[in-house]
Structure formats: C-alpha cells, structure tokens
Scaffold this motif. Structure first.
Motif, PDB file in Angstrom:
ATOM      1  N   ILE A  76       0.844  -1.189   0.000  1.00  0.00           N
ATOM      2  CA  ILE A  76       0.000   0.000   0.000  1.00  0.00           C
ATOM      3  C   ILE A  76       0.879   1.238   0.000  1.00  0.00           C
ATOM      4  N   SER A  77       0.306   2.341  -0.424  1.00  0.00           N
ATOM      5  CA  SER A  77       1.056   3.590  -0.530  1.00  0.00           C
ATOM      6  C   SER A  77       1.279   4.204   0.848  1.00  0.00           C
ATOM      7  N   GLN A  78       2.142   5.201   0.893  1.00  0.00           N
ATOM      8  CA  GLN A  78       2.395   5.889   2.155  1.00  0.00           C
ATOM      9  C   GLN A  78       1.135   6.599   2.643  1.00  0.00           C
ATOM     10  N   ALA A  79       0.344   7.140   1.703  1.00  0.00           N
ATOM     11  CA  ALA A  79      -0.908   7.801   2.089  1.00  0.00           C
ATOM     12  C   ALA A  79      -1.870   6.815   2.727  1.00  0.00           C
ATOM     13  N   SER A  80      -1.956   5.613   2.144  1.00  0.00           N
ATOM     14  CA  SER A  80      -2.817   4.586   2.721  1.00  0.00           C
ATOM     15  C   SER A  80      -2.286   4.126   4.070  1.00  0.00           C
ATOM     16  N   MET A  81      -0.954   4.019   4.186  1.00  0.00           N
ATOM     17  CA  MET A  81      -0.351   3.684   5.462  1.00  0.00           C
ATOM     18  C   MET A  81      -0.787   4.677   6.528  1.00  0.00           C
ATOM     19  N   SER A  82      -0.743   5.963   6.188  1.00  0.00           N
ATOM     20  CA  SER A  82      -1.101   7.004   7.143  1.00  0.00           C
ATOM     21  C   SER A  82      -2.551   6.859   7.590  1.00  0.00           C
ATOM     22  N   ARG A  83      -3.453   6.563   6.647  1.00  0.00           N
ATOM     23  CA  ARG A  83      -4.861   6.379   7.010  1.00  0.00           C
ATOM     24  C   ARG A  83      -5.039   5.160   7.907  1.00  0.00           C
ATOM     25  N   CYS A  84      -4.308   4.092   7.593  1.00  0.00           N
ATOM     26  CA  CYS A  84      -4.407   2.876   8.411  1.00  0.00           C
ATOM     27  C   CYS A  84      -3.940   3.138   9.841  1.00  0.00           C
ATOM     28  N   VAL A  85      -2.819   3.844   9.975  1.00  0.00           N
ATOM     29  CA  VAL A  85      -2.302   4.158  11.311  1.00  0.00           C
ATOM     30  C   VAL A  85      -3.314   5.001  12.085  1.00  0.00           C
ATOM     31  N   ALA A  86      -3.923   5.977  11.408  1.00  0.00           N
ATOM     32  CA  ALA A  86      -4.912   6.828  12.073  1.00  0.00           C
ATOM     33  C   ALA A  86      -6.111   6.013  12.537  1.00  0.00           C
ATOM     34  N   ASN A  87      -6.594   5.105  11.689  1.00  0.00           N
ATOM     35  CA  ASN A  87      -7.767   4.291  12.035  1.00  0.00           C
ATOM     36  C   ASN A  87      -7.482   3.370  13.216  1.00  0.00           C
ATOM     37  N   VAL A  88      -6.361   2.673  13.151  1.00  0.00           N
ATOM     38  CA  VAL A  88      -6.027   1.721  14.211  1.00  0.00           C
ATOM     39  C   VAL A  88      -5.725   2.460  15.512  1.00  0.00           C
ATOM     40  N   THR A  89      -5.042   3.593  15.405  1.00  0.00           N
ATOM     41  CA  THR A  89      -4.731   4.374  16.598  1.00  0.00           C
ATOM     42  C   THR A  89      -6.000   4.791  17.322  1.00  0.00           C
ATOM     43  N   GLU A  90      -6.965   5.317  16.595  1.00  0.00           N
ATOM     44  CA  GLU A  90      -8.204   5.747  17.232  1.00  0.00           C
ATOM     45  C   GLU A  90      -8.973   4.566  17.815  1.00  0.00           C
ATOM     46  N   ALA A  91      -8.944   3.433  17.141  1.00  0.00           N
ATOM     47  CA  ALA A  91      -9.630   2.246  17.668  1.00  0.00           C
ATOM     48  C   ALA A  91      -8.999   1.784  18.976  1.00  0.00           C
ATOM     49  N   LEU A  92      -7.674   1.857  19.081  1.00  0.00           N
ATOM     50  CA  LEU A  92      -6.986   1.473  20.314  1.00  0.00           C
ATOM     51  C   LEU A  92      -7.239   2.484  21.424  1.00  0.00           C
ATOM     52  N   VAL A  93      -7.222   3.771  21.086  1.00  0.00           N
ATOM     53  CA  VAL A  93      -7.458   4.815  22.083  1.00  0.00           C
ATOM     54  C   VAL A  93      -8.857   4.681  22.671  1.00  0.00           C
ATOM     55  N   GLU A  94      -9.829   4.327  21.838  1.00  0.00           N
ATOM     56  CA  GLU A  94     -11.196   4.132  22.321  1.00  0.00           C
ATOM     57  C   GLU A  94     -11.271   3.043  23.383  1.00  0.00           C
ATOM     58  N   ARG A  95     -10.329   2.114  23.362  1.00  0.00           N
ATOM     59  CA  ARG A  95     -10.340   0.984  24.294  1.00  0.00           C
ATOM     60  C   ARG A  95      -9.289   1.122  25.401  1.00  0.00           C
ATOM     61  N   ALA A  96      -8.700   2.309  25.533  1.00  0.00           N
ATOM     62  CA  ALA A  96      -7.616   2.489  26.500  1.00  0.00           C
ATOM     63  C   ALA A  96      -8.051   2.156  27.925  1.00  0.00           C
ATOM     64  N   SER A  97      -9.226   2.610  28.340  1.00  0.00           N
ATOM     65  CA  SER A  97      -9.675   2.363  29.712  1.00  0.00           C
ATOM     66  C   SER A  97      -9.930   0.889  29.987  1.00  0.00           C
ATOM     67  N   GLN A  98     -10.128   0.102  28.939  1.00  0.00           N
ATOM     68  CA  GLN A  98     -10.333  -1.337  29.098  1.00  0.00           C
ATOM     69  C   GLN A  98      -9.042  -2.036  29.509  1.00  0.00           C
ATOM     70  N   PHE A  99      -7.904  -1.490  29.086  1.00  0.00           N
ATOM     71  CA  PHE A  99      -6.631  -2.177  29.302  1.00  0.00           C
ATOM     72  C   PHE A  99      -5.677  -1.416  30.236  1.00  0.00           C
ATOM     73  N   ILE A 100      -5.916  -0.131  30.461  1.00  0.00           N
ATOM     74  CA  ILE A 100      -5.032   0.669  31.317  1.00  0.00           C
ATOM     75  C   ILE A 100      -5.841   1.192  32.498  1.00  0.00           C
ATOM     76  N   HIS A 101      -5.631   0.617  33.670  1.00  0.00           N
ATOM     77  CA  HIS A 101      -6.386   1.021  34.863  1.00  0.00           C
ATOM     78  C   HIS A 101      -5.766   0.389  36.105  1.00  0.00           C
ATOM     79  N   PHE A 102      -6.041   1.000  37.242  1.00  0.00           N
ATOM     80  CA  PHE A 102      -5.659   0.409  38.514  1.00  0.00           C
ATOM     81  C   PHE A 102      -6.592  -0.770  38.817  1.00  0.00           C
TER      82      PHE A 102
END
Length: 387
Positions: A95-121
């Motif tokens: 895939i192109s660098q532009a597509s890479m950038s979109r993929c990173v953005a999508n996966v990053t936001e999906a992981l951030v949405e689940r941060a409280s599920q995996f990072i907590h006391f």
C-alpha cells in the motif's frame, strides 16, 4: 523461500465500483518469523487484534474497496514498531504511504477508544493487596501499588510561535506521565502534557494526583524520584568531617543509581514516597536502596516501550503529527504494551538498546516545602521496616 507480497490496485481502490474488502494478504501465507521481524508481534496476537478492532475498522467507506482490518492492523503495527512510513512497510503489504497514514490513524483511534479497558488500577481489594505484596517482595517497601515517572517523546514543532512544547534540550516533545506495576503493566497513562512542563508540575495537574488527593487509594502509595526539601542540603550538626563526606558521596551515588532522568523529580506526599536526598542513618540508606530497586521497574518499562515501539524513541525522527495525534499514537502503543502482557509476552523480552535520552537536568527553580505528615509517614516506614 519467496515472501508473499500483497499488491493493491490503486485505481480500483480509488475509482472502482462496489464496497468490497481488499483481503488478499493472508497471515497464513507468511511465517511466524516474518511476522515477528516485520511487525513485532506473533500471529495469534495479530488475530486477537483483528477480533478486537475489526468492527471499528470496518466502518462504511465511500471508497470502492476498503482495506481489510487485518491489513490496516499490520500497517499500523509496522509503523509503531519501525517508526517509518517508508518503503519497508509499504512494500511489505503493498500500500502507498498515504494509505499507510490512514491505516495508522484508524487503528490508533480504535486502540485509544479501548484504553480504559486495558489501562487502569485494579478495582478490587484482593487485587490491590496482591499488588502491594508483589512490590513488598521486590525490595521490602510496604503499601506500594505503583511506580510513577515521566517520559518525553519527540514531536514535530506545532508552529514557530508555540514554545510550550520545547523541552529543556531545546526539542519539541510531549511529557508523558505513567504508572506501572511490578510486571511493567501500565495503570495510568497521560500523554498530552507539553514538553516544557516539569515532571512535578505535570503530576500536580494530572488526574492521577486528583484521584490520590481525593482518597481513592487509601493506605497505599506510589514511588517516585524526589525534589530536595529546603533542609535536605543541611548536614546534621553533630556529624564529623569523614562522616559528612561519606554521607554526601553515598547520597550522590544513590541519586544517580538507576535514574532514568535527573529531572524526573516529584514532591513528597502522603501518597507519594520519594527517597531522602541526604540519608544519614543506616535505615535511611537501606530505604533509599530499596526505593531505587523498586523505581527501576518503570525505567525498564520505558526502555522496553521505546525498544518495541520505535516510533517513540526518536531513532527515525520525531513523530510527524500534531500534539493531539501524537499523544494518541503514544497512548495506542501503551495499550498494545498492556495487551501484549495479557497475552503472555514478557515485558522484558524485547531487546533493550539503551536508556531513553531525556532532556537534561535544570537548576531546581524552587525547593520542596516539606509536607510534615508525609515526612512523618516516611520516617515511620523507615523506622518500622528498615531499622
């Protein structure tokens, strides 16, 4: 043995008809060794991420052929672990660098949405007590439920006028506050603080401090490096010269031993135990040694994070994103770090290339105003457990 390469038809991707998923890249077509070398994680871990994030990565798109969740995750993992959008990752999955950038953005936001599920006391008393027992078994300090520290991650300059992200080394960065347990699992991560802020200011303004000040973790404390109090530099009046020299020499040694960042200093609080800057008694020396041994856990964790996720260590340059997007990428890597621990990947198994380079120490702008109750607790701790 030939390595399968997925080649995406860019014209069809942009201009074709229908909403089909581009799923030519198959994990089963490549070896485990290839996945580890290119993406830093084993096959079953990647399958788990596809199951976890698949729904978020399969959102409706106006493009004719959406990139599959599997390919998006591989693209993002490739960036996180290599720190580069260049041909190494693009050629690997076609895939192109532009597509890479979109993929990173999508996966990053999906992981951030689940941060409280995996990072907590831990939420129950049994888990909190188990945490205290583990830390006590490490170096003998009771009541510890975590170790806190800050780590700088380089970012591109937001704009020429904004100096709030310029750290003491003259580079733009985010100052990230983290707390980890004895295994290196992260229990608090705050990644959006500007690099110009001192660590003690970041902690003071953090939600972590608010939680402890509000009594959410009673009869527990964190460990951190300390800022000298106003009387820390004054020797005992009854010390002879050889004892004074020995005390100063050993104190300097203790301050430097295992320290990731000489600027990494926090105020003593009833919930935050720091080392003594000028130990005088055997009990104080033993306490400082135990403190240093315990604090080293988060230093190892930082080195592991930057070794596994090379986008954080600056070896390929600063993160080329806005502060907000950069903070999300850092948080996404922290989520992956904790998920990998849940899946039995040892936090210390990644090769460690060396200490994280951090901004140099600056003169203390102010001395700590000693918290008398916190000092009483620390003195009692030393008397009870280190005498």
């Amino acid at each position: 043995m030939a390595i399968p390469i997925t080649v995406l038809d860019c014209d069809l991707l942009l201009y074709g008809r229908g909403h089909r998923t581009l799923d030519r890249f198959k994990l089963d077509d490549v070896t485990d060794e290839y996945l580890m070398s290119m993406y830093g994680f084993p096959r079953q871990f990647i399958y788990y991420l596809v199951e976890l994030l698949g729904a978020s990565l399969s959102r409706p798109t106006q493009r004719s052929r959406a990139i599959s969740p599997e390919t998006q995750i591989l693209a993002a993992l490739g960036f996180y672990t290599s720190g580069s959008f260049q041909t190494r990752m693009g050629d690997a999955i076609g895939i192109s660098q532009a597509s890479m950038s979109r993929c990173v953005a999508n996966v990053t936001e999906a992981l951030v949405e689940r941060a409280s599920q995996f990072i907590h006391f831990p939420g129950d008393e049994a888990s909190v007590q188990a945490l205290k027992d583990e830390f006590y078994g490490l170096a003998g300090i009771p009541g510890v439920i975590g170790v806190v520290d800050c780590m700088h991650v380089a970012i591109k300059a937001p704009n020429a006028e904004d100096l709030s992200y310029v750290n003491r080394k003259g580079l733009h960065s985010l100052n990230c506050l983290m707390v980890c347990d004895i295994r290196g699992a992260l229990m608090t991560v705050e990644t959006s603080w500007p690099g110009s802020l001192q660590d003690c200011v970041v902690l003071q303004q953090s939600s972590l401090s608010s939680q402890f000040e509000a009594g959410m973790h009673k009869e527990s404390w964190l460990l951190a490096e300390g800022i000298p109090s106003q009387d820390a530099w004054l020797p005992a009046h009854d010390m002879d010269m050889p004892s004074l020299c020995h005390s100063i020499s050993l104190s300097v040694s203790l301050l430097c031993f295992g320290s990731r960042n000489s600027d990494s200093s926090f105020f003593l609080r009833t919930w935050l135990m720091t080392p003594l800057h000028i130990p005088e008694t055997p009990a104080e020396y033993r306490y400082n040694m135990a403190h240093s041994a315990t604090h080293s856990v988060i230093e190892k964790t930082f080195r592991t994070l930057c070794s596994r996720f090379r986008c954080l260590d600056g070896s390929k340059g600063a993160l080329q994103y806005s502060p907000e997007k950069s903070s999300h990428i850092i948080l996404a890597c922290c989520v992956l770090h904790n998920i990998s621990l849940e899946h039995g990947m040892d936090v210390w198994s990644s090769p460690v290339t060396g200490p994280v380079e951090q901004p140099p120490e600056e003169e203390y702008e102010h001395m700590e105003s000693l918290d008398l109750e916190a000092d009483r607790i620390r003195q009692e701790l030393m008397l009870t457990h280190f005498s």
